[in-house]
Each structure stands twice: as structure tokens, then as C-alpha cells.
Design an enzyme around this catalytic site. Structure first.
Site, PDB file in Angstrom:
ATOM      1  N   CYS A 135       0.498   0.003  10.282  1.00  0.00           N
ATOM      2  CA  CYS A 135       0.018  -0.997   9.318  1.00  0.00           C
ATOM      3  C   CYS A 135       1.105  -1.880   8.724  1.00  0.00           C
ATOM      4  O   CYS A 135       2.092  -1.390   8.170  1.00  0.00           O
ATOM      5  CB  CYS A 135      -0.759  -0.304   8.203  1.00  0.00           C
ATOM      6  SG  CYS A 135      -1.621  -1.504   7.158  1.00  0.00           S
TER       7      CYS A 135
ATOM      8  N   CYS B 171       0.364   4.797   7.072  1.00  0.00           N
ATOM      9  CA  CYS B 171      -0.296   4.559   8.367  1.00  0.00           C
ATOM     10  C   CYS B 171       0.696   3.838   9.295  1.00  0.00           C
ATOM     11  O   CYS B 171       1.124   2.711   8.990  1.00  0.00           O
ATOM     12  CB  CYS B 171      -1.567   3.745   8.160  1.00  0.00           C
ATOM     13  SG  CYS B 171      -2.636   4.438   6.870  1.00  0.00           S
TER      14      CYS B 171
ATOM     15  N   CYS C 221     -19.451  -6.733   3.794  1.00  0.00           N
ATOM     16  CA  CYS C 221     -18.768  -5.494   4.159  1.00  0.00           C
ATOM     17  C   CYS C 221     -17.478  -5.462   3.354  1.00  0.00           C
ATOM     18  O   CYS C 221     -16.866  -6.513   3.152  1.00  0.00           O
ATOM     19  CB  CYS C 221     -18.451  -5.512   5.659  1.00  0.00           C
ATOM     20  SG  CYS C 221     -17.537  -4.051   6.203  1.00  0.00           S
TER      21      CYS C 221
ATOM     22  N   CYS D 254       0.834  -1.215   0.000  1.00  0.00           N
ATOM     23  CA  CYS D 254       0.000   0.000   0.000  1.00  0.00           C
ATOM     24  C   CYS D 254       0.863   1.257   0.000  1.00  0.00           C
ATOM     25  O   CYS D 254       1.896   1.328   0.670  1.00  0.00           O
ATOM     26  CB  CYS D 254      -0.928  -0.018   1.218  1.00  0.00           C
ATOM     27  SG  CYS D 254      -2.082   1.373   1.244  1.00  0.00           S
TER      28      CYS D 254
ATOM     29  N   CYS E 250     -19.577   1.409   8.786  1.00  0.00           N
ATOM     30  CA  CYS E 250     -18.784   0.765   9.826  1.00  0.00           C
ATOM     31  C   CYS E 250     -17.548   1.641   9.997  1.00  0.00           C
ATOM     32  O   CYS E 250     -16.737   1.757   9.068  1.00  0.00           O
ATOM     33  CB  CYS E 250     -18.392  -0.645   9.384  1.00  0.00           C
ATOM     34  SG  CYS E 250     -17.263  -1.459  10.541  1.00  0.00           S
TER      35      CYS E 250
ATOM     36  N   ARG F  60     -17.790  -3.133  18.205  1.00  0.00           N
ATOM     37  CA  ARG F  60     -17.048  -4.387  17.985  1.00  0.00           C
ATOM     38  C   ARG F  60     -15.708  -4.386  18.718  1.00  0.00           C
ATOM     39  O   ARG F  60     -14.890  -3.483  18.520  1.00  0.00           O
ATOM     40  CB  ARG F  60     -16.822  -4.628  16.483  1.00  0.00           C
ATOM     41  CG  ARG F  60     -16.089  -5.956  16.221  1.00  0.00           C
ATOM     42  CD  ARG F  60     -15.998  -6.315  14.741  1.00  0.00           C
ATOM     43  NE  ARG F  60     -17.291  -6.286  14.117  1.00  0.00           N
ATOM     44  CZ  ARG F  60     -17.621  -5.503  13.091  1.00  0.00           C
ATOM     45  NH1 ARG F  60     -16.711  -4.711  12.557  1.00  0.00           N
ATOM     46  NH2 ARG F  60     -18.822  -5.519  12.593  1.00  0.00           N
TER      47      ARG F  60
ATOM     48  N   CYS G 184     -16.322  -9.726   5.722  1.00  0.00           N
ATOM     49  CA  CYS G 184     -15.699  -8.413   5.463  1.00  0.00           C
ATOM     50  C   CYS G 184     -14.446  -8.596   4.627  1.00  0.00           C
ATOM     51  O   CYS G 184     -13.492  -9.255   5.062  1.00  0.00           O
ATOM     52  CB  CYS G 184     -15.295  -7.753   6.776  1.00  0.00           C
ATOM     53  SG  CYS G 184     -16.638  -7.587   7.939  1.00  0.00           S
TER      54      CYS G 184
HETATM   55  N1  SAM Z   1      -6.771   0.362   3.198  1.00  0.00           N
HETATM   56  C1  SAM Z   1      -8.045   0.487   3.757  1.00  0.00           C
HETATM   57  C2  SAM Z   1      -8.129   1.547   4.826  1.00  0.00           C
HETATM   58  O1  SAM Z   1      -7.102   2.004   5.303  1.00  0.00           O
HETATM   59  O2  SAM Z   1      -9.258   1.925   5.168  1.00  0.00           O
HETATM   60  C3  SAM Z   1      -8.599  -0.814   4.319  1.00  0.00           C
HETATM   61  C4  SAM Z   1      -7.685  -1.740   5.089  1.00  0.00           C
HETATM   62  S1  SAM Z   1      -7.007  -1.102   6.622  1.00  0.00           S
HETATM   63  C5  SAM Z   1      -5.865  -2.374   7.020  1.00  0.00           C
HETATM   64  C6  SAM Z   1      -8.377  -1.278   7.755  1.00  0.00           C
HETATM   65  C7  SAM Z   1      -8.189  -0.893   9.189  1.00  0.00           C
HETATM   66  O3  SAM Z   1      -7.452  -1.886   9.874  1.00  0.00           O
HETATM   67  C8  SAM Z   1      -7.460   0.378   9.519  1.00  0.00           C
HETATM   68  O4  SAM Z   1      -8.241   1.511   9.352  1.00  0.00           O
HETATM   69  C9  SAM Z   1      -7.090   0.170  10.979  1.00  0.00           C
HETATM   70  O5  SAM Z   1      -8.092   0.681  11.817  1.00  0.00           O
HETATM   71  C10 SAM Z   1      -7.030  -1.357  11.111  1.00  0.00           C
HETATM   72  N2  SAM Z   1      -5.668  -1.814  11.396  1.00  0.00           N
HETATM   73  C11 SAM Z   1      -4.683  -1.968  10.508  1.00  0.00           C
HETATM   74  N3  SAM Z   1      -3.546  -2.394  11.095  1.00  0.00           N
HETATM   75  C12 SAM Z   1      -3.829  -2.508  12.411  1.00  0.00           C
HETATM   76  C13 SAM Z   1      -3.055  -2.896  13.558  1.00  0.00           C
HETATM   77  N4  SAM Z   1      -1.757  -3.219  13.457  1.00  0.00           N
HETATM   78  N5  SAM Z   1      -3.656  -2.901  14.772  1.00  0.00           N
HETATM   79  C14 SAM Z   1      -4.967  -2.556  14.878  1.00  0.00           C
HETATM   80  N6  SAM Z   1      -5.726  -2.180  13.839  1.00  0.00           N
HETATM   81  C15 SAM Z   1      -5.174  -2.142  12.618  1.00  0.00           C
HETATM   82 FE1  SF4 Z   2      -2.898   1.204   3.380  1.00  0.00          FE
HETATM   83 FE2  SF4 Z   2      -2.760  -0.001   5.750  1.00  0.00          FE
HETATM   84 FE3  SF4 Z   2      -3.204   2.619   5.624  1.00  0.00          FE
HETATM   85 FE4  SF4 Z   2      -5.143   0.912   4.823  1.00  0.00          FE
HETATM   86  S1  SF4 Z   2      -4.338   1.142   6.908  1.00  0.00           S
HETATM   87  S2  SF4 Z   2      -4.437   2.797   3.775  1.00  0.00           S
HETATM   88  S3  SF4 Z   2      -3.845  -0.735   3.982  1.00  0.00           S
HETATM   89  S4  SF4 Z   2      -1.317   1.546   4.937  1.00  0.00           S
END
Ligand code: SAM
Ligand code: SF4
Ligand code: DTB
Length: 325
Positions: A72, A69, A140, A65, A200, A272, A109
């Protein structure tokens, strides 16, 4: 009418009451027993406290990606060891959904590691939505930011929920993510609402934010009009290689307080208990359910990290007398 009667007459508010950060902070500051009691009262006014909804996750496009973030595993710029997988073939998605349904999940989901979906990818995701709906499950997806017209396409395919987390307080957002803004997230949520898809949206705690930041995140969610139907509260899963890997975890009671505050501020929403359950003893999870959590992610994987085995969740539900819905 005399003055006393006039003063007692109900006045319909022009707009729904808005929560303030001070009010939610005051919830956090309540004695734990009082907070739990109030959360239980609110929960029982809106739900059967012995019912729990289960959603199963599948990562349909993993890693690589563009976004930064800080939590992530799927951000291309961090060396996390998460492999890159292109969009999964339809048949594999349907097979995974069938397994989830057989295990008792009511919602499937599908998550994709995109900043935003390309039109050709969205087309393929709509096929997945149609196929999973045909199995009889709620659907979802979480695909990142949407542009004009895309939410309508998803609605047309029969999508029930779109997941798009605010993730953290607008004021703390820049400490976690710089490649898009909190306002962009709100904008996408508006598009989802406009298209008639259920929202959500929740966030992550344990990223080094303050209690005030946590209260502000709850306010920003609760003051969406209407609030999200589903509110995932994630406890950070620390992923080696990400900037957040070494952040000190929050105290379990602070996490339970966060669930209780979310329940009170969003009485009619499903709250949740989301990522982070693997690091939580059963007793802490039970406290979260007492605080008003009435949904979980179910199945041995989240997107790229682990989750308790379905069988151990079943055993916990059995012990607590929780019934799946
Ligand atoms: N890329 C899209 C986005 O950012 O909306 C969808 C996938 S993203 C992985 C979905 C959510 O997963 C993020 O908004 C975050 O809240 C959660 N998430 C990702 N990594 C995480 C982690 N290490 N611990 C807890 N929640 C996490
Ligand atoms: Fe990309 Fe992870 Fe951020 Fe979603 S949470 S936009 S997958 S870097
Ligand atoms: C949400 O709030 N949490 C889920 C789902 N929505 C998409 C994702 C949790 C991801 C945890 C880290 C991982 O497995 O990659």
C-alpha cells in the site's frame, strides 16, 4: 417407496455447498479453453454477458495510515511519496461524484486510509453517503475495520456496499500484513452483513503468493455465507517504496484463470476486474471479460495510482459490444 425411487429422491442440503481448496485448484489446472468455456457457461446462467457495471473511486482521506499492508502506497511507514490529505470537504466529494455520474458510473466508492474510522469521522462520511445517494448513485465506502454500531450508522445513511477485502489467503496474510489479522477482516464483514449492507470483498494477486494461496483466497470468499455481492480482483500495482515493489508480476493467463475461478465459485456475484488494468493490454482485459468479469473501476484514477482513461474504456467497450449498466 421402493429402494430405487428412495435413492433418486432429492435431498435438500442442510447448508449451502462449500468449496474446497482442492476443487478450486482443480479449476486452475483445467486446460485454458475448457476453463474459459465453463466460466462462460456459469456467467451466462446468471448474467447478460454483454453487460458491465462501472464504479468510480475517490480517495476521501489519503495517506498516513497506521497499518503495514505491504502493497500500500498509503501506509505511513513506507516512503512512497504519497502525500497526506485530511478528510475531503463534502462539497468536493459531491462535485467528484457528479462528474463520475455524468461519465456513466453507476456506483461511487469512497476510500479512506484508516485502520478504522473514529466516530467523528464516520459522522462526516455518513454526510457524504447521503449527498451522493441524493444524486441518484449507488454508494460504497471502504474505511477499514468497523466496531459495534458503526455499520448500522452507515446503513442508516443509506449505504449500499461496504468494501473490505480479504486481500489474500489466511495462510499468506502474515507475509503481507502484520498489524491486523485476516480474522479481523472476517469479523468486519460479519458486522456489515448483520447491518443489511451489501458486501464488496475480494483480494490482490501478484504479491508472491502461490497458486494454492490464490485458490484458497477464492474459497474463503466463496464460502462466506452468502458470498459477497461484489468481488474485486486486483492485480498488484507495484508502488515504489513498499515491500512489494519488486515482486515479479504474475503471468496474464494466470490472472485470467483467477477471474474464471472466481466467476465459477461465485456464480451470482459481480466479479470486478480491478487494480492493474493500466498494465494490461486490451486483449487481456477482453479475456478477463470472457472469463466472467462484469465490472470495472472507471475513471482515470484508482485511489492514489492511475487507471485507464474513461474515453479509452468507452472505446474498448464499443469494440467489444459491452453495454454499461
Ligand atoms: N484502509 C481500508 C482498507 O484497508 O480496507 C480501505 C482502503 S485500502 C487502500 C482498499 C484496498 O485497496 C485494499 O484492501 C487492497 O485490496 C487495495 N489496494 C491497495 N493498494 C493496492 C495496490 N498497490 N495494488 C492493488 N490493490 C491495492
Ligand atoms: Fe491502510 Fe493501505 Fe492497509 Fe488500507 S490497505 S489499512 S489504507 S495501509
Ligand atoms: C479494491 O478492491 N480496489 C480498490 C478499491 N477496492 C478500494 C483500490 C485499488 C487501489 C490501488 C492502488 C491505489 O490507487 O492506491
Amino acid at each position: 417407496m421402493n429402494a430405487i425411487l428412495q435413492a433418486a429422491a432429492p435431498i435438500a442440503p442442510a447448508t449451502p455447498a462449500k468449496w474446497t481448496v482442492a476443487e478450486v485448484e482443480a479449476l486452475y489446472q483445467m486446460p485454458f479453453m475448457d476453463l474459459m468455456f465453463r466460466a462462460q457457461q456459469v456467467h451466462r446462467e446468471h448474467f447478460d454477458a454483454s453487460e458491465i457495471q462501472r464504479s468510480t473511486l475517490l480517495s476521501v482521506k489519503t495517506g498516513g495510515c497506521s497499518e503495514d499492508c505491504g502493497y500500500c502506497s498509503q501506509a505511513a511507514r513506507y516512503d512512497t511519496g504519497t502525500g497526506r490529505e485530511p478528510l475531503m470537504p463534502l462539497a468536493e466529494v459531491v462535485a467528484a461524484a457528479r462528474v463520475a455520474m455524468d461519465k456513466g458510473a453507476s456506483r461511487f466508492c469512497m476510500g479512506a486510509a484508516w485502520r478504522e474510522p473514529k466516530d467523528k469521522d464516520l459522522e462526516k462520511v455518513t454526510e457524504m453517503i447521503r449527498a451522493v445517494k441524493d444524486l441518484g448513485m449507488q454508494t460504497c465506502v471502504t474505511l477499514g475495520m468497523l466496531k459495534d454500531g458503526q455499520a448500522e450508522q452507515l446503513k442508516e445513511a443509506g449505504l449500499d456496499y461496504y468494501n473490505h477485502n480479504l486481500d489474500t489467503d489466511a495462510e499468506f496474510y502474515g507475509e503481507v500484513i502484520t498489524t491486523h489479522k485476516h480474522a479481523d477482516r472476517i469479523d468486519t464483514l460479519g458486522q456489515v452483513r448483520e447491518a443489511g449492507i451489501k458486501v464488496c470483498s475480494g483480494g490482490i494477486v501478484g504479491m508472491g503468493e502461490s497458486r494454492r494461496n490464490r485458490a484458497a483466497l477464492i474459497v474463503q470468499l466463496a464460502n462466506l455465507n452468502p458470498p459477497p455481492e461484489s468481488v474485486p480482483i486486483n492485480n498488484l500495482v507495484p508502488v515504489p517504496g513498499t515491500p512489494m515493489a519488486g515482486v515479479a508480476p504474475i503471468d496474464h493467463f494466470e490472472f485470467v484463470r483467477t477471474i474464471a475461478a472466481a466467476r465459477i465459485a461465485m456464480p451470482a456475484s459481480f466479479v470486478r476486474l480491478s487494480a492493474g488494468r493500466q498494465a494490461m493490454p486490451e486483449e487481456v482485459q477482453a479475456l478477463c471479460f470472457l472469463a466472467g468479469a462484469n465490472s470495472i473501476f472507471y475513471g482515470d484514477r484508482l485511489l492514489t495510482t492511475g487507471n485507464p482513461e474513461a474515453d479509452s474504456d468507452e472505446a474498448l467497450f464499443e469494440k467489444l459490444g459491452l453495454r454499461p449498466i
